[in-house]
Write an enzyme that holds these catalytic residues in place. Structure first.
Site, PDB file in Angstrom:
ATOM      1  N   ALA A   1       0.886  -1.180   0.000  1.00  0.00           N
ATOM      2  CA  ALA A   1       0.000   0.000   0.000  1.00  0.00           C
ATOM      3  C   ALA A   1       0.913   1.216   0.000  1.00  0.00           C
ATOM      4  CB  ALA A   1      -0.894  -0.031   1.235  1.00  0.00           C
ATOM      5  N   ALA A   2       1.308   1.644  -1.190  1.00  0.00           N
ATOM      6  CA  ALA A   2       2.499   2.500  -1.289  1.00  0.00           C
ATOM      7  C   ALA A   2       2.238   4.004  -1.292  1.00  0.00           C
ATOM      8  CB  ALA A   2       3.279   2.130  -2.548  1.00  0.00           C
ATOM      9  N   ALA A   3       1.090   4.433  -1.807  1.00  0.00           N
ATOM     10  CA  ALA A   3       0.887   5.885  -1.995  1.00  0.00           C
ATOM     11  C   ALA A   3       0.757   6.607  -0.651  1.00  0.00           C
ATOM     12  CB  ALA A   3      -0.378   6.121  -2.812  1.00  0.00           C
ATOM     13  N   PRO A   4       1.288   7.810  -0.534  1.00  0.00           N
ATOM     14  CA  PRO A   4       1.946   8.598  -1.584  1.00  0.00           C
ATOM     15  C   PRO A   4       3.447   8.325  -1.731  1.00  0.00           C
ATOM     16  CG  PRO A   4       1.670   9.916   0.386  1.00  0.00           C
ATOM     17  CD  PRO A   4       1.088   8.578   0.700  1.00  0.00           C
TER      18      PRO A   4
ATOM     19  N   CYS B   1      -1.260   3.072  11.470  1.00  0.00           N
ATOM     20  CA  CYS B   1      -1.267   4.256  12.337  1.00  0.00           C
ATOM     21  C   CYS B   1      -2.542   4.219  13.176  1.00  0.00           C
ATOM     22  CB  CYS B   1      -1.135   5.543  11.537  1.00  0.00           C
ATOM     23  SG  CYS B   1      -2.373   5.748  10.253  1.00  0.00           S
TER      24      CYS B   1
ATOM     25  N   ASP C   1       2.032  -1.428   4.862  1.00  0.00           N
ATOM     26  CA  ASP C   1       1.646  -0.266   5.679  1.00  0.00           C
ATOM     27  C   ASP C   1       0.145  -0.127   5.449  1.00  0.00           C
ATOM     28  OD1 ASP C   1       2.004   2.032   7.236  1.00  0.00           O
ATOM     29  OD2 ASP C   1       2.203   3.301   5.473  1.00  0.00           O
TER      30      ASP C   1
ATOM     31  N   LYS D   1       7.180   5.842   2.321  1.00  0.00           N
ATOM     32  CA  LYS D   1       8.000   4.702   2.737  1.00  0.00           C
ATOM     33  C   LYS D   1       8.701   4.067   1.541  1.00  0.00           C
ATOM     34  CE  LYS D   1       5.086   4.190   6.734  1.00  0.00           C
ATOM     35  NZ  LYS D   1       3.967   5.068   6.298  1.00  0.00           N
TER      36      LYS D   1
HETATM   37  C1  LIG Z   1      -1.459   3.984   5.221  1.00  0.00           C
HETATM   38  S1  LIG Z   1      -1.676   4.360   3.589  1.00  0.00           S
HETATM   39  C2  LIG Z   1      -0.109   4.025   2.888  1.00  0.00           C
HETATM   40  C3  LIG Z   1       0.898   5.109   3.092  1.00  0.00           C
HETATM   41  C4  LIG Z   1       2.200   4.824   2.369  1.00  0.00           C
HETATM   42  N1  LIG Z   1       2.735   3.529   2.729  1.00  0.00           N
HETATM   43  C5  LIG Z   1       3.242   5.875   2.634  1.00  0.00           C
HETATM   44  O1  LIG Z   1       4.098   5.691   3.481  1.00  0.00           O
HETATM   45  O2  LIG Z   1       3.218   6.910   1.976  1.00  0.00           O
HETATM   46  C6  LIG Z   1      -2.602   2.989   3.040  1.00  0.00           C
HETATM   47  C7  LIG Z   1      -2.830   2.930   1.563  1.00  0.00           C
HETATM   48  O3  LIG Z   1      -3.468   1.703   1.254  1.00  0.00           O
HETATM   49  C8  LIG Z   1      -4.310   1.904   0.134  1.00  0.00           C
HETATM   50  N2  LIG Z   1      -5.263   0.774   0.092  1.00  0.00           N
HETATM   51  C9  LIG Z   1      -6.487   0.686   0.603  1.00  0.00           C
HETATM   52  N3  LIG Z   1      -7.008  -0.533   0.366  1.00  0.00           N
HETATM   53  C10 LIG Z   1      -6.079  -1.236  -0.310  1.00  0.00           C
HETATM   54  C11 LIG Z   1      -6.020  -2.536  -0.850  1.00  0.00           C
HETATM   55  N4  LIG Z   1      -7.043  -3.365  -0.716  1.00  0.00           N
HETATM   56  N5  LIG Z   1      -4.900  -2.919  -1.508  1.00  0.00           N
HETATM   57  C12 LIG Z   1      -3.870  -2.066  -1.628  1.00  0.00           C
HETATM   58  N6  LIG Z   1      -3.864  -0.820  -1.136  1.00  0.00           N
HETATM   59  C13 LIG Z   1      -4.963  -0.411  -0.492  1.00  0.00           C
HETATM   60  C14 LIG Z   1      -4.909   3.255   0.388  1.00  0.00           C
HETATM   61  O4  LIG Z   1      -5.347   3.832  -0.798  1.00  0.00           O
HETATM   62  C15 LIG Z   1      -3.729   4.010   0.987  1.00  0.00           C
HETATM   63  O5  LIG Z   1      -3.033   4.689  -0.009  1.00  0.00           O
END
Ligand SMILES: C[S@@+](CC[C@H](N)C(=O)[O-])C[C@H]1O[C@@H](n2cnc3c(N)ncnc32)[C@H](O)[C@@H]1O
Length: 656
Positions: free
Chosen positions: A355-358, A482, A425, A361
């Site tokens: 779950a990389a965006a933005p 978080c 994450d 990490k």
């Molecule tokens: C906590 S944020 C990630 C923050 C990111 N790791 C960073 O450090 O910038 C969680 C992310 O998971 C995404 N997400 C939600 N459901 C998901 C899924 N089923 N599979 C993958 N990503 C998902 C969200 O859109 C969001 O961007």
């Protein structure tokens, strides 16, 4: 037993003089004048006057970490350089949450002093020394009769002391008369409810109740039970700070009242602005020099990070400097460093960021890998993919492939056992980052937490499946959120431990509090103490949870049962009117591709399974039967497909 009793009495006998010196009203007024931050530290002071050695020492017991302990694997530079952050911020007073179950729920025995003492081994030994010291000094050679006599005398003295303390308290309460703190009556509450919230009244009542709860046997407001006090406190905190009752209740389950107030006060303030040096482009010292010249007042973030800088103030917008635009640094909260440090990526590895965006990490992972190897950066929300791509470009990351898919699909896209490490994450309730997003105070519900927990469990299993247990350098999965909720943290890890061949290893982060191994009626695997929790009021960073798993074998233990087990957590009916439900729906989209049609069929099957389960309440033979049916169904589907393909082949032959 004698020792704990005597401690309690010492504590009691210390309290009245304090109270005599300062009447409650005077105290309340004094506290009103205090700044919020001072409240926390003053509380420490107040604590030390009320039951000082007890609570303080107990807390120390809980945060004490064994410096000799080492991670099973080499940790990144940053992690290796870690030291205790508490020593940095001078907040040791606030460390440790020990009375998780006793103080918060209001169901407990009123006499919490007894409980605290009973659990406090260090304190017990301190007292023992005191007593044996005086004992051995006076009659070390005396016979048993003398000892008995002496001990009787001590008991009598103690009983008298206790009587005196009670009498003193009574006197004090009489003296205080109408000024003595008491809970509001129902009529008063009704009256209050008619007008807008009376903030000064709520504030002072919160302080008084917290104070009373911290030494209940002495400071108990007239006739009120502990439960009454806790309920009133919950309601007052909710009104004063603007929380919904669900979240306040959930937080009360995690922290005793005094500590909870510290947390809630910490949520009212912003965490320090921190930035992470992009070591792909520059060094921290060089970056600091340039920014200082621009009028940015900064310092190294802490001893545990070699790349972090804390920004106190700045004459230029820190997110728009030429250095920022050139990708020399990332604006990133300190807690966000931690999962990557725990992941400890190595050069030339294959790593998935689920779950990389933005990309906060991902870009750190790339920097630690020195742009070698390969990072699969996945994000399932299209708008967020854009910010991910932008950050990767800005930071000069070149070892990344971006994916847009739901994580459940990733093992199919990338292949199972195909990578060295995975960072998950996870999407979560955000209950650790209320300072950043106040809407969390009112937007979370039990249903939503359950729904996140369900999603997180699925994501974690998929993450584990991608890792190759035989990887020469890795075989690790780091899970972070978080969120402060146990359901989204320890419970998710505990679930994965049962479902896959993985073990918890140390995170390599030598600060933070250990995860729960028990929480209310739940008992988790004992190794859950290797997970780490970080709190705003303790570590001056956003609330965070980090766990590191090592995959032990590529054999799946019970993949077919994954859905079944998830279904039993009562999460089949998740609300669909919010972001994450949307995300769940989005997950269906990629299934339109040929490869993922099977996934859809499976998911439909599993939904069917869940429905029938919740209708009937199965017993084990039924589950087995259902599994068998599913296998048969799958076989039928693939047979049908094969027949269809065959028919099509024949058709095209005929045409030719
Ligand atoms: C906590 S944020 C990630 C923050 C990111 N790791 C960073 O450090 O910038 C969680 C992310 O998971 C995404 N997400 C939600 N459901 C998901 C899924 N089923 N599979 C993958 N990503 C998902 C969200 O859109 C969001 O961007």
């Amino acid at each position: 037993m004698v020792l704990t009793r005597s401690k309690k009495r010492v504590a009691k006998s210390q309290t009245p003089p304090l109270k005599r010196a300062e009447k409650p009203q005077a105290l309340a007024l004094k506290r009103k004048a205090e700044k919020p931050q001072a409240l926390a530290s003053k509380k420490g002071g107040a604590k030390s006057q009320k039951t000082p050695p007890l609570k303080k020492q107990k807390k120390e017991v809980f945060v004490e970490e064994d410096p000799s302990e080492e991670d099973e694997e080499e940790v990144s530079d940053d992690a290796a350089a870690s030291t205790d952050v508490e020593s940095d911020d001078g907040e040791e007073e606030g460390l440790g949450s020990s009375g998780f179950f006793s103080d918060g729920d209001g169901e407990e025995n009123d006499d919490d002093g007894e409980e605290l003492l009973g659990d406090d081994f260090l304190e017990g030994s301190g007292d023992e020394e005191e007593h044996s010291g005086s004992g051995s000094g006076s009659d070390s050679d005396s016979d048993e009769g003398d000892i008995e006599k002496e001990s009787k005398l001590i008991d009598e003295e103690e009983a008298k002391e206790e009587e005196d303390a009670k009498a003193e308290l009574l006197d004090f309460n009489k003296e205080a008369g109408d000024d003595a703190f008491r809970l509001p009556t129902e009529e008063e509450l009704e009256e209050e409810a008619r007008g807008p919230p009376d903030l000064p009244l709520l504030q002072s009542r919160i302080k008084e109740i917290v104070r009373a709860l911290s030494n209940f046997s002495v400071l108990r407001p007239n006739g009120a039970s502990r439960k009454d006090c806790v309920e009133q406190l919950k309601s007052d905190i909710a009104s004063y700070y603007g929380y919904n009752s669900f979240l306040i209740g959930a937080l009360f389950e995690l922290f005793p009242p005094v500590e909870l107030m510290e947390l809630i006060e910490a949520f009212e303030k912003q965490r320090p602005t921190s930035i992470r040096t992009n070591t792909l482009k520059t060094r921290r010292r060089d970056l600091a020099d340039v920014l200082l010249n621009r009028g940015v007042n900064l310092d190294p973030l802490s001893k545990w990070s070699k790349v972090g800088l804390v920004v106190y103030d700045s004459q230029v917008p820190i997110g728009a400097t030429p250095e920022y635009l050139s990708g020399f640094y990332m604006l990133q909260g300190a807690s966000s460093f931690l999962p990557v440090m725990a992941l400890a990526p190595q050069e030339n590895e294959r790593i998935v960021d689920v779950a990389a965006a933005p990309g906060g990490k991902t870009t750190y992972v790339a920097a630690l890998m020195k742009n070698t190897g390969l990072i699969f950066a996945n994000e399932m929300k299209v708008p967020r993919l854009k910010s991910l791509t932008a950050n990767l470009h800005r930071m000069g990351v070149t070892n990344t492939i971006n994916y847009y898919t739901c994580c459940f699909q990733l093992p199919k896209v990338l292949g199972e056992k195909s990578v060295d490490r995975v960072l998950l994450d996870a999407p979560c309730s955000g209950t650790g980052v209320i300072s950043k997003d106040e809407s969390v105070k009112v937007s979370k519900s039990l249903e939503e937490i359950k729904k996140f927990a369900h999603l997180q469990k699925q994501l974690l299993l998929a993450a584990i499946d991608m890792v190759d247990a035989t990887s020469k350098t890795g075989g690790f999965i780091v899970y972070s959120t978080c969120s402060l909720m146990v359901a989204e943290n320890e419970a998710v890890i505990d679930y994965a431990l049962k479902k896959r061949s993985v073990q918890l290893v140390k995170t390599g982060l030598d600060f933070g509090q250990d995860g729960f191994v028990r929480f209310r009626e739940h008992r988790f695997h004992p190794s859950l103490n290797k997970t780490k929790r970080f709190y705003p009021h303790v570590h001056n960073m956003d609330g965070f949870f980090v766990a590191k798993l090592k995959k032990m074998s590529n054999m799946k233990q019970a993949s077919e049962d994954d859905d079944e087990a998830l279904g039993t957590v009562d999460e089949a009916d998740v609300p669909s009117d919010d972001d994450e439900a949307e995300a769940m729906e989005e997950m269906e989209k990629p299934k339109k591709t040929k490869e993922s049609k099977e996934g859809l069929a499976k998911s439909k099957e599993s939904k069917k399974g869940k429905k029938s389960k919740s209708k009937k309440g199965e017993d084990p033979p039924k589950i087995k039967k259902q599994r068998k049916n599913r296998t048969e169904m799958r076989m039928e589907i693939s047979q049908a497909r094969e027949e269809k393909r065959k028919a099509m082949r024949e058709k095209s032959k005929e045409k030719q």
